[in-house]
Each structure stands twice: as C-alpha cells, then as structure tokens.
Design a protein around this motif. Sequence first.
Motif, PDB file in Angstrom:
ATOM      1  N   PHE A   4       5.975 -18.537  15.184  1.00 35.01           N
ATOM      2  CA  PHE A   4       5.676 -17.060  16.047  1.00 35.01           C
ATOM      3  C   PHE A   4       5.782 -15.848  14.601  1.00 35.01           C
ATOM      4  O   PHE A   4       5.864 -14.507  14.354  1.00 35.01           O
ATOM      5  N   TYR A   5       7.520 -16.524  14.283  1.00 42.18           N
ATOM      6  CA  TYR A   5       8.290 -15.289  12.568  1.00 42.18           C
ATOM      7  C   TYR A   5       7.295 -15.110  11.697  1.00 42.18           C
ATOM      8  O   TYR A   5       7.320 -14.150  11.701  1.00 42.18           O
ATOM      9  N   PHE A   7       4.714 -16.192  11.336  1.00 40.32           N
ATOM     10  CA  PHE A   7       2.932 -15.659  11.602  1.00 40.32           C
ATOM     11  C   PHE A   7       3.230 -13.841  12.080  1.00 40.32           C
ATOM     12  O   PHE A   7       2.811 -13.137  10.329  1.00 40.32           O
ATOM     13  N   LEU A   8       4.437 -13.140  12.410  1.00 41.76           N
ATOM     14  CA  LEU A   8       4.440 -12.365  12.487  1.00 41.76           C
ATOM     15  C   LEU A   8       4.295 -11.852  11.165  1.00 41.76           C
ATOM     16  O   LEU A   8       4.271 -10.796  10.368  1.00 41.76           O
ATOM     17  N   LEU A  11       2.100 -11.483   8.605  1.00 40.05           N
ATOM     18  CA  LEU A  11       1.138 -10.205   9.309  1.00 40.05           C
ATOM     19  C   LEU A  11       0.832  -9.267   8.402  1.00 40.05           C
ATOM     20  O   LEU A  11       0.371  -8.291   8.185  1.00 40.05           O
ATOM     21  N   PHE A  12       3.321  -8.500   8.337  1.00 36.83           N
ATOM     22  CA  PHE A  12       3.151  -7.445   8.164  1.00 36.83           C
ATOM     23  C   PHE A  12       3.009  -7.652   6.611  1.00 36.83           C
ATOM     24  O   PHE A  12       2.774  -6.575   5.832  1.00 36.83           O
ATOM     25  N   SER A  15      -0.637  -6.582   5.854  1.00 38.74           N
ATOM     26  CA  SER A  15      -1.274  -5.439   5.983  1.00 38.74           C
ATOM     27  C   SER A  15      -0.365  -4.855   4.979  1.00 38.74           C
ATOM     28  O   SER A  15      -0.896  -3.426   4.702  1.00 38.74           O
ATOM     29  N   ASN A  16       0.629  -4.966   4.542  1.00 43.16           N
ATOM     30  CA  ASN A  16       1.320  -3.467   3.392  1.00 43.16           C
ATOM     31  C   ASN A  16       0.740  -3.841   2.299  1.00 43.16           C
ATOM     32  O   ASN A  16      -0.070  -3.322   1.547  1.00 43.16           O
ATOM     33  N   ILE A  18      -2.686  -4.570   2.472  1.00 44.39           N
ATOM     34  CA  ILE A  18      -4.353  -4.094   2.079  1.00 44.39           C
ATOM     35  C   ILE A  18      -3.909  -2.844   1.623  1.00 44.39           C
ATOM     36  O   ILE A  18      -4.440  -1.775   1.411  1.00 44.39           O
ATOM     37  N   ALA A  19      -2.969  -2.271   3.148  1.00 43.48           N
ATOM     38  CA  ALA A  19      -2.136  -1.148   2.323  1.00 43.48           C
ATOM     39  C   ALA A  19      -2.369   0.184   1.294  1.00 43.48           C
ATOM     40  O   ALA A  19      -2.499   0.603   0.568  1.00 43.48           O
ATOM     41  N   ASP A  21      -3.608  -1.578  -1.335  1.00 46.39           N
ATOM     42  CA  ASP A  21      -4.692  -2.293  -2.311  1.00 46.39           C
ATOM     43  C   ASP A  21      -5.419  -0.520  -2.138  1.00 46.39           C
ATOM     44  O   ASP A  21      -5.908  -0.353  -2.981  1.00 46.39           O
ATOM     45  N   PHE A  22      -5.497  -0.324  -1.049  1.00 46.55           N
ATOM     46  CA  PHE A  22      -6.438   0.513  -0.733  1.00 46.55           C
ATOM     47  C   PHE A  22      -5.613   2.656  -1.270  1.00 46.55           C
ATOM     48  O   PHE A  22      -6.212   4.168  -0.589  1.00 46.55           O
ATOM     49  N   PHE A  24      -4.576   4.615  -3.327  1.00 44.72           N
ATOM     50  CA  PHE A  24      -4.661   5.196  -4.557  1.00 44.72           C
ATOM     51  C   PHE A  24      -3.738   6.451  -5.783  1.00 44.72           C
ATOM     52  O   PHE A  24      -4.251   6.521  -6.984  1.00 44.72           O
ATOM     53  N   ASN A  25      -3.413   6.751  -4.368  1.00 40.03           N
ATOM     54  CA  ASN A  25      -2.513   8.535  -5.087  1.00 40.03           C
ATOM     55  C   ASN A  25      -1.423   7.627  -5.895  1.00 40.03           C
ATOM     56  O   ASN A  25      -0.900   7.312  -5.680  1.00 40.03           O
ATOM     57  N   GLU A  68      -0.056  12.237  -1.437  1.00 39.39           N
ATOM     58  CA  GLU A  68      -1.824  12.165  -1.207  1.00 39.39           C
ATOM     59  C   GLU A  68      -1.973  13.336  -0.068  1.00 39.39           C
ATOM     60  O   GLU A  68      -3.146  14.384  -0.075  1.00 39.39           O
TER      61      GLU A  68
END
Lengths: 354, 175
Positions: A4-5, A7-8, A11-12, A15-16, A18-19, A21-22, A24-25, A68
């Motif tokens: 479970f850990y 997995f967490l 996930l973290f 998420s980072n 993806i953040a 990736d987008f 741009f600033n 931004e």
Amino acid sequence: MKNFYLFLISLFLISNSIAQDFDFNESKVSIGGYGEIHYNSEKIGNQPTKSSLDFHRFVLFLGYNWSEKWSLKSEIELEHNFVRNGQGELELEQAYINYHHADWFGFNVGVILPSIGLINEFHEPPLFFGTERPVYHNLIIPTTWFGNGASVYSFIGGFDIKLTLFETLNSDKFSFSQGIRPGRMKGYFPDASRFLYSARLDYLNIPGLKIGGSLSFNNAKGDSTNTDVIISEFHAKYVANDITAVFEFGNISYNSGILRQSLGFYFDLGYNVSSLFDWETKIQPFLRYSDINTASKTSSGGLNEKLYHFKEIMFGISIKPIEQIVFKLDFSERTRESDKRKSKFFNLGAGYMF
Amino acid sequence: MLTVTFFILVLNLIVLPQSIKENVDRAIENCFGKSIRIEFDKLKIENELKKSIEKEVGQKFFSEEVYLYRIQNESDLIGYGLLDNVYGKSLPITFLVLYDYRGTILCSEIIKYREPYGGAVKNKEWNNQFKGKNVNSDLLVGKDINGISGATISVYSVTKGIKKLTLLLDKILDR
C-alpha cells in the motif's frame, strides 16, 4: 501494508511528474519598450509658423515573473530627451505587482494606468493613427494618466471588466483650456484621504470589435477647492477586413467651481490599401474628425463656453514596414468656435515598440 | 492518519496538474468527440528543422520539444494535436492546435493565459479563424487572420506559434 505504501509513493511520483510535465513557467526577466520621434509644425491663426523636432517619448519596460501567478511590470519614461528646470520629464509610469489567479480574477497594485478610454493603457505608437495621440486623448482623457492605486480585473464570456481604486485629482489645477489634465498627481504624494473610483466594461466577442465604456467618480480636492468629478466615456474600435474604425466620446462633469463640464468626441476611419496590391508594408491612409470643448459648461457662461471649443479635421498616413515600426504623416486644420480662427498642423513621426 | 495521507496524495494528483492536462483533454474531446483514444508523446525537434522553421516564421520555439497527441477512433488515426507555448509580453501562453490526419487545422484553443492584458486571445471567435488553414495558408495577422484591439502582442505571438506548429506537423507527416 508494504504494498500500500509503495502504491502511495508511486502515486506521488506520478502526480509530480505530470505536474512538472505541464509546468511551463520559468522565473525570468523580460524587457520591452517603445519610443517616438516627431517633427511638428504649427501655424496658429495669423502667427508665423513654428516647428520643432522632438524625441517625444523613450520608454523601457521591465518585468519579472516570480511564478505563474505573481509578476512585476514596470515602465520608465523619459520625455523630450532630458530633464532640466521643469522641462522634459522622467516618470515612473507603471510599476505594479500583478497577481493573475485565472482569467476570471486578477489584481494589480502599485503605479497603474486607470482603464479610461482606448489609449491610456495601449499607447504604443504603432497602435494609433496620427503622429501625436488624438487631441481627445490629451484634453478630455489626459493620457498617459498614471498614478498610485490598485485594480481588480476579470475576463468572462467575452466581457472584460476592471475596477480601479486610484489616486485623487487636484481640483485646484483644473483649467478651462485643459480640463482635468493639469490635476493629475502622477503619483507624487497624492492626498490619500480620497480616491478616484473607476469601473470599465468591454465586450470583445464580436471578431475585430472592442466596444465598451467606463464610469469614474472622484471627490477631487486641492488647497482651495473641492469638486465632485464624474468622468463617463464610451469607446469602440473595429479592426478587421483591412478597415480600422474608431469612435470615442467623453463627458466630464464638475459639481462646483467655475468649470462645470468638458466634452469631446472623435472618430477615425482608415483603410489598409496595401491589401489591394498584396504589399507586405502596410499603408493606411486615414481621416479623423474631432470635436473638443474643455469648457463646454462654465458657471459664468458666455464666451468661455465657445473659446475652448474647436473642431478638427485630420488626414494622414501610417506606414508599417513591420507591425512594430511605424512612420506617420498627417495634416490637420483646427477651427475655433468663438471666432472661426483657423490653425494648421503638419506632423511627421517615426515610432517603434518591442 | 493513513486515510488523510492518502486523501492528500490523491488531491495532489487531481488538483496540481489538472488545469492544463484536463483542459487539453477537454479541448480534444470537443473537437473530435468522445469515442476516441489519445496517445501522448513529447516530440524533440531536430535542430536543423527547428532553425529553418524559426527563420521562416520569425519566432523561436519555446523549448527543444513540443507535445504531440495522436488521436484515434476505433480503428484509424483521425488527427493530431500539438501543444506548445509562446511568450506574450513576458509570460508563456500555452496553446493547442488540433489537425485532421492531413494537417489541416480543425480547432485551436488557448489552454492557459497568464497575463493581465490581452486575455481576449482566448475568444472562440478569434480562434475559429484558424479552422481550415494548413501549411499553404499565409497565417499572417492583417492578411488571413484578424487582430484584437488591446491584445496585439498576444495575437501576433499566438498566430506565429500556430504557423510554426503547422509547418512542423507538415514535416512530420512527410516522413
């Protein structure tokens, strides 16, 4: 539990990534600016012709974005080459912190430009016809009108809204010949016991058209006078299909003192003739008609209400080899209402922005 | 405690990257419909190609790479999307251009605007002007693209940005 850990953590990490990736600033300094040199020749009534060569404005824009959402925008202006004995001006024309939350909400605080009329906020030389700014934007709306204050803005569904809290005008300085123009405090220790409140609404969802208006109120005060000033103005600009058409109308009312109303309007009509020949250089002849009366109502009435009333017809050409550089030429004739005195003006100019 | 940590992490996943990624997904669905599959890739632009496009358009690319989306229905590739940035007066403008499989523009959208002035460049009506344009179009403000009063810098930047992506996609399709 271990899984479970894991997995967490994954996930973290996802998420980072993806953040990132987008995102741009990047924090960065940006510079910009504009400037204009003018040859002005005028013949007022029967007086001999006077001419001058003037590098009217040299302006540097400096900006920095911390993130931004948080940024600084500033503009420093040198007028008429250098400053001596009250001639020429060095001005901090803009210096504000901008918070841009989203399109529907942002605010500015610092040295700002009140959002009144088409040109005060968008005054770079390639953006308007005529070597000098329209006389309406000198005598009715006193551009460049800058000073200390704050504004909030919103852009929703084609509506552009701005509410501004701005430094007061000095009512002692209002004049028949220039209306509120001499009353601008330019950020120099304005009286903070009172403010100018301004609301502006524009609609932009019709292609090529900007249409809107603003309403401003100020209980202006000086050492010896105190006057409620209401500035209402309407503006529309259409730029599409090689046509440029502009109309602005402004009314300033004063509730006490000898000056009671200033009134003016103008319209421009220009056409990009280079589209007919497929030229890259943009050549736009234009016509302008202005009707200005800075003392359209006075407590004394009579001659004063005609002395500062004039009508002006201008013909000119704007030539833009590229969009950021403009060469200008214009002739105009001004007729004073009181005695039909005619004045003639001939101007040449070159301007840039970047 | 664990539930709270979990909740925060999920929130992090949903909230942080949401605005740009979700806006891109929504824009693609609005243009192509819902029954599609989207493949996402970062596309590194070859140096020579990058320079030649920059020279032709008169604007530099924001970085070495653009984001490429391949859009498929049940069986076929039906179009492409390119996500990139241009600078406005001082901050990036993130925009997406969607093309059919031959490189003709179907939709364009400003995904994120960050400046206090010039936000009108997000207008649908203004963006609709790009529909039907392709590598053979002028894509020039004042010629086949009309401007917006009060958004001059953004209008010129985004139009050049769209032209760059259109030239880039044409080269990709050639291969």
